[in-house]
Design an enzyme around this catalytic site. Sequence first.
Site, PDB file in Angstrom:
ATOM      1  N   ALA A 293       0.801  -1.217   0.000  1.00 26.00           N
ATOM      2  CA  ALA A 293       0.000   0.000   0.000  1.00 26.00           C
ATOM      3  C   ALA A 293       0.839   1.275   0.000  1.00 26.00           C
ATOM      4  CB  ALA A 293      -0.937   0.008   1.216  1.00 26.00           C
ATOM      5  N   LYS A 294       2.156   1.163   0.172  1.00 23.10           N
ATOM      6  CA  LYS A 294       3.006   2.349   0.180  1.00 23.10           C
ATOM      7  C   LYS A 294       3.127   2.921  -1.233  1.00 23.10           C
ATOM      8  CE  LYS A 294       3.999   1.513   4.508  1.00 23.10           C
ATOM      9  NZ  LYS A 294       3.298   2.242   5.587  1.00 23.10           N
ATOM     10  N   PRO A 295       3.460   4.209  -1.337  1.00 23.53           N
ATOM     11  CA  PRO A 295       3.636   4.784  -2.678  1.00 23.53           C
ATOM     12  C   PRO A 295       4.637   4.022  -3.541  1.00 23.53           C
ATOM     13  CG  PRO A 295       3.413   6.541  -1.078  1.00 23.53           C
ATOM     14  CD  PRO A 295       3.472   5.262  -0.294  1.00 23.53           C
TER      15      PRO A 295
END
Length: 373
Positions: free
Chosen positions: A189-191
């Site tokens: 879910a991180k950039p």
Amino acid sequence: MAFIDIGAQRRRLGSAIDEAVGRVLTHCQFVSGPEVTKLETELAAYTGAKHVISCASGTDALLMVLLAQGVGPGDAVFCPSFTFCATGEAAALTGASPLFVDVDPVTFNMDAGSLKRGIATAKRLGLTPKAIIPVDLFGQPADHDAIAAVAAAEGLFVLDDAAQGFGATYQGKRIGTLALATATSFFPAKPLGCYGDGGAIFTDDDALAERLRSIRVHGQGSDKYDNVRLGLTGRLDTIQAAVLLEKLKIFDDEIAARNKVAERYAQSLGNLVTVPRVAEGNHSIWACYTIRLPNGTDRDGFAASLKAQGVPSAVYYVKSMHMQTAYANYPVADGGLPVCEELSADVISLPVHAYLDAATQDRVIAAVRDALA
């Protein structure tokens, strides 16, 4: 509508991901394969850090640095309470005491004044102040100059928790070179996320880098069966490195797209809710777009209204760390943590990602307006 649309990114990358993973399946070096070394080299070039040590998760990244620095029982590690639990968890796992400090009500990041009070609290309790872990929360860099000044005055080292902030810039410098060590996460879910767990540590310190590479493989020394220190299985697997190499190619483009979404939200919602503001001279990567609702707003009702209109939301963090069962007995800075507690009661995050088109943004904006009407 997806809160974070990993699928849209997957479609953009298309066959590049399949081919990258296929190359790993062909050479079968699933641990410490060539893609891991290449990723570390490219991340070093991206940040300007001298050393990059990839690892199995953002939590391992934090823990490995604390272990390498000899943090343990009797030590105090200063953490903001309004953050994900891994920040304080890593300190507790070493046997040290996480000591929670308050945050700034505008940036949501560690408050230097509360940090100073926390150091005084630690000394009063007989703990040895050892380390500071500021968090670049929701994609915005912490107040690194102010924190570095406190650290220098007290003889502490700084470990930057950039699990949400990798890719951001602070006063013209990319996250990764602003502290003795910087830890980040590549959770999906991180950039910049992989297709499983992953993380990395950035440092310019040669000796620290050597210790970290040892800790990453059970504390191994020059001989595989002579472990010279306690360590763990902290390696990033080769398939995840291959995925990250492809995602890194489009990362800056995605950051620019996230910033456009954030600017539109701010322009459209700034008169209704408290929108996030980035400190002058900094750039956020908008890992989350987190607003504060007006006083008296029923947050659960607001979220339910958005959901009814097909708009997802999330609350980070319903309980600050010092309010959670596992951490309730650890100390907090003198004066308490009123801002952390206020934020836990009134923040909510809206969808933000690089593939949120204008029409979908309009739906989010309209749903927020309707929910507050």
